[in-house]
Design a protein around this motif. Sequence first.
Motif, PDB file in Angstrom:
ATOM      1  N   ALA A  27       0.843  -1.197   0.000  1.00 37.79           N
ATOM      2  CA  ALA A  27       0.000   0.000   0.000  1.00 37.79           C
ATOM      3  C   ALA A  27       0.875   1.242   0.000  1.00 37.79           C
ATOM      4  O   ALA A  27       1.956   1.257   0.596  1.00 37.79           O
ATOM      5  CB  ALA A  27      -0.924   0.000   1.224  1.00 37.79           C
ATOM      6  N   ARG A  28       0.392   2.271  -0.668  1.00 31.69           N
ATOM      7  CA  ARG A  28       1.103   3.542  -0.665  1.00 31.69           C
ATOM      8  C   ARG A  28       0.114   4.681  -0.679  1.00 31.69           C
ATOM      9  O   ARG A  28      -1.044   4.511  -1.060  1.00 31.69           O
ATOM     10  CB  ARG A  28       2.051   3.644  -1.856  1.00 31.69           C
ATOM     11  N   ASP A  37       4.763  11.332   0.264  1.00 33.54           N
ATOM     12  CA  ASP A  37       4.039  10.067   0.237  1.00 33.54           C
ATOM     13  C   ASP A  37       4.935   8.927   0.700  1.00 33.54           C
ATOM     14  O   ASP A  37       6.168   9.007   0.637  1.00 33.54           O
ATOM     15  CB  ASP A  37       3.501   9.802  -1.177  1.00 33.54           C
ATOM     16  N   GLN A  38       4.277   7.860   1.168  1.00 29.38           N
ATOM     17  CA  GLN A  38       4.999   6.720   1.710  1.00 29.38           C
ATOM     18  C   GLN A  38       4.452   5.407   1.175  1.00 29.38           C
ATOM     19  O   GLN A  38       3.297   5.311   0.765  1.00 29.38           O
ATOM     20  CB  GLN A  38       4.877   6.671   3.237  1.00 29.38           C
ATOM     21  N   LEU A  39       5.318   4.410   1.204  1.00 29.61           N
ATOM     22  CA  LEU A  39       4.922   3.014   1.106  1.00 29.61           C
ATOM     23  C   LEU A  39       4.809   2.468   2.521  1.00 29.61           C
ATOM     24  O   LEU A  39       5.556   2.883   3.427  1.00 29.61           O
ATOM     25  CB  LEU A  39       5.972   2.203   0.353  1.00 29.61           C
ATOM     26  N   PHE A  40       3.873   1.562   2.742  1.00 33.96           N
ATOM     27  CA  PHE A  40       3.800   0.897   4.029  1.00 33.96           C
ATOM     28  C   PHE A  40       4.988  -0.055   4.166  1.00 33.96           C
ATOM     29  O   PHE A  40       5.312  -0.776   3.212  1.00 33.96           O
ATOM     30  CB  PHE A  40       2.479   0.107   4.123  1.00 33.96           C
ATOM     31  N   THR A  44       9.593   6.190   2.905  1.00 32.53           N
ATOM     32  CA  THR A  44       9.477   7.373   2.053  1.00 32.53           C
ATOM     33  C   THR A  44      10.477   7.221   0.920  1.00 32.53           C
ATOM     34  O   THR A  44      11.688   7.244   1.137  1.00 32.53           O
ATOM     35  CB  THR A  44       9.764   8.659   2.841  1.00 32.53           C
ATOM     36  N   CYS A  45       9.964   7.006  -0.275  1.00 28.02           N
ATOM     37  CA  CYS A  45      10.872   6.836  -1.411  1.00 28.02           C
ATOM     38  C   CYS A  45      10.211   7.410  -2.657  1.00 28.02           C
ATOM     39  O   CYS A  45       8.997   7.348  -2.801  1.00 28.02           O
ATOM     40  CB  CYS A  45      11.233   5.370  -1.618  1.00 28.02           C
ATOM     41  N   VAL A  46      11.042   7.961  -3.506  1.00 26.12           N
ATOM     42  CA  VAL A  46      10.556   8.585  -4.732  1.00 26.12           C
ATOM     43  C   VAL A  46      11.042   7.759  -5.919  1.00 26.12           C
ATOM     44  O   VAL A  46      12.231   7.539  -6.087  1.00 26.12           O
ATOM     45  CB  VAL A  46      11.064  10.031  -4.852  1.00 26.12           C
ATOM     46  N   GLY A  47      10.092   7.251  -6.710  1.00 26.40           N
ATOM     47  CA  GLY A  47      10.453   6.489  -7.887  1.00 26.40           C
ATOM     48  C   GLY A  47      10.805   5.046  -7.615  1.00 26.40           C
ATOM     49  O   GLY A  47      11.178   4.318  -8.537  1.00 26.40           O
ATOM     50  N   CYS A  48      10.679   4.589  -6.367  1.00 21.08           N
ATOM     51  CA  CYS A  48      11.023   3.193  -6.081  1.00 21.08           C
ATOM     52  C   CYS A  48       9.822   2.294  -6.369  1.00 21.08           C
ATOM     53  O   CYS A  48       8.683   2.750  -6.370  1.00 21.08           O
ATOM     54  CB  CYS A  48      11.475   3.038  -4.637  1.00 21.08           C
ATOM     55  N   PRO A  49      10.048   1.004  -6.604  1.00 23.23           N
ATOM     56  CA  PRO A  49       8.928   0.095  -6.880  1.00 23.23           C
ATOM     57  C   PRO A  49       8.112  -0.170  -5.623  1.00 23.23           C
ATOM     58  O   PRO A  49       8.622  -0.056  -4.500  1.00 23.23           O
ATOM     59  CB  PRO A  49       9.632  -1.173  -7.364  1.00 23.23           C
ATOM     60  N   THR A  54       6.411  -2.963   2.741  1.00 21.93           N
ATOM     61  CA  THR A  54       6.153  -4.175   3.512  1.00 21.93           C
ATOM     62  C   THR A  54       4.909  -4.868   2.972  1.00 21.93           C
ATOM     63  O   THR A  54       3.883  -4.224   2.741  1.00 21.93           O
ATOM     64  CB  THR A  54       5.943  -3.832   5.001  1.00 21.93           C
ATOM     65  N   ALA A  55       4.991  -6.178   2.785  1.00 22.96           N
ATOM     66  CA  ALA A  55       3.860  -6.935   2.266  1.00 22.96           C
ATOM     67  C   ALA A  55       2.715  -6.969   3.279  1.00 22.96           C
ATOM     68  O   ALA A  55       2.939  -7.043   4.492  1.00 22.96           O
ATOM     69  CB  ALA A  55       4.294  -8.351   1.915  1.00 22.96           C
ATOM     70  N   ILE A  56       1.489  -6.912   2.756  1.00 25.51           N
ATOM     71  CA  ILE A  56       0.286  -6.939   3.588  1.00 25.51           C
ATOM     72  C   ILE A  56      -0.525  -8.160   3.178  1.00 25.51           C
ATOM     73  O   ILE A  56      -0.951  -8.276   2.025  1.00 25.51           O
ATOM     74  CB  ILE A  56      -0.547  -5.662   3.400  1.00 25.51           C
TER      75      ILE A  56
END
Length: 383
Positions: A27-28, A37-40, A44-49, A54-56
Amino acid sequence: VVASATTGANGTGAYPIAGVLPGTYTARTSNPLGYNDQLFNNVTCVGCPVTAGTAIAVAAGQTSANINFVLSVGGRVSGAVTAAGSTTPLPGVTVAVFNQRNQFVTSTTTNSSGLYETSGIPAGTYFVKPTANGGGYVNQLYSGIACDGCPAIGGTPVVVAGTGTTSGINFALTTGGVISGSLTNASFQPLVGVTVRILNAGSETVATGVTDANGAYSLPGLPTGRYWVRTANSASLIDRIYSSTTSGGAVCLACGSGAGTPIAVTAGSIVRAIDFVLTAGGSIAGTITGDGAPLVNAGVLIYRANNVLVQEVFTNALGAYQTTSGLPAGNYFVRTRNGQGFNDELYNDNGCVGCLPNSGVAVPVTIGTPVTGIDFILVKGGW
């Protein structure tokens, strides 16, 4: 993206996403409020996959709760977009931000005054360029470098520090050149909804358009230079590239700019009558199964006898595939490409790895008679 929701419905910043099928997800966030913005979970990353998050795990009938985000305020980029040589604002222009790996970060659109401001991005060095303007203007790299389709990192770096706004990243766009023409079939009836691509000398697509109800197209916003024009259809017609020596265009099967004639374009002028006549071609169709079930989204590659790849299509939910653009009469060779753990094959039932496509069984194609039954039954391989 398989599902999304918006926070704030209950005033608490909470969000629900219902109806998610069982499985593993990430989730992001995505916000226009100036936050990073963040990935769970807390990435905090820009342009990363998305796989950097973290898998949910989601189970049927259960709620995966506490997928929370704490966002920090980011920096912004702002500026104005105007017509060159004037103060006329250009509304509706998309301005995009890229990182130092030329990966897209975020974008925004100019308002009625030609002004834009991005959402929040982490401190760092970025590159900014308009990517779409709809007004026939030449897009630019910051600062003032005319460029359509070239990498953003060829421009001047823009430094964003902390939570402040880096302002004054302005663009003055000039009117570009135009290439226009029409597409008809062999009976000179207009072809509607066919894609036309403009290529540069490196065979990169710098502009695309679609023919209208009259079979006409017009592609504006081109910097002064040389271009090549080709068609790209999904109606089993044989695609062509503009050639000054071939009426209606030269046959173009996955071809690049070297197969056609360059067209000289001057900014502010129109090149007309770049026309094409597309005729019906042959087609190849079949199915792919594995372990007795259809393989979905498996690739099928079509080669000429000289081992040149001319088309790739993918299977649908039933494991079926069919070529899209038309194939000229001749012999073709077909192979699979999947990422689902099955051994790929050349037609017919040839499981060689690394061998040339023309070591398989040739599939003869004739105009007007679809070739069907080019099927594959794949078996699981080792990992």
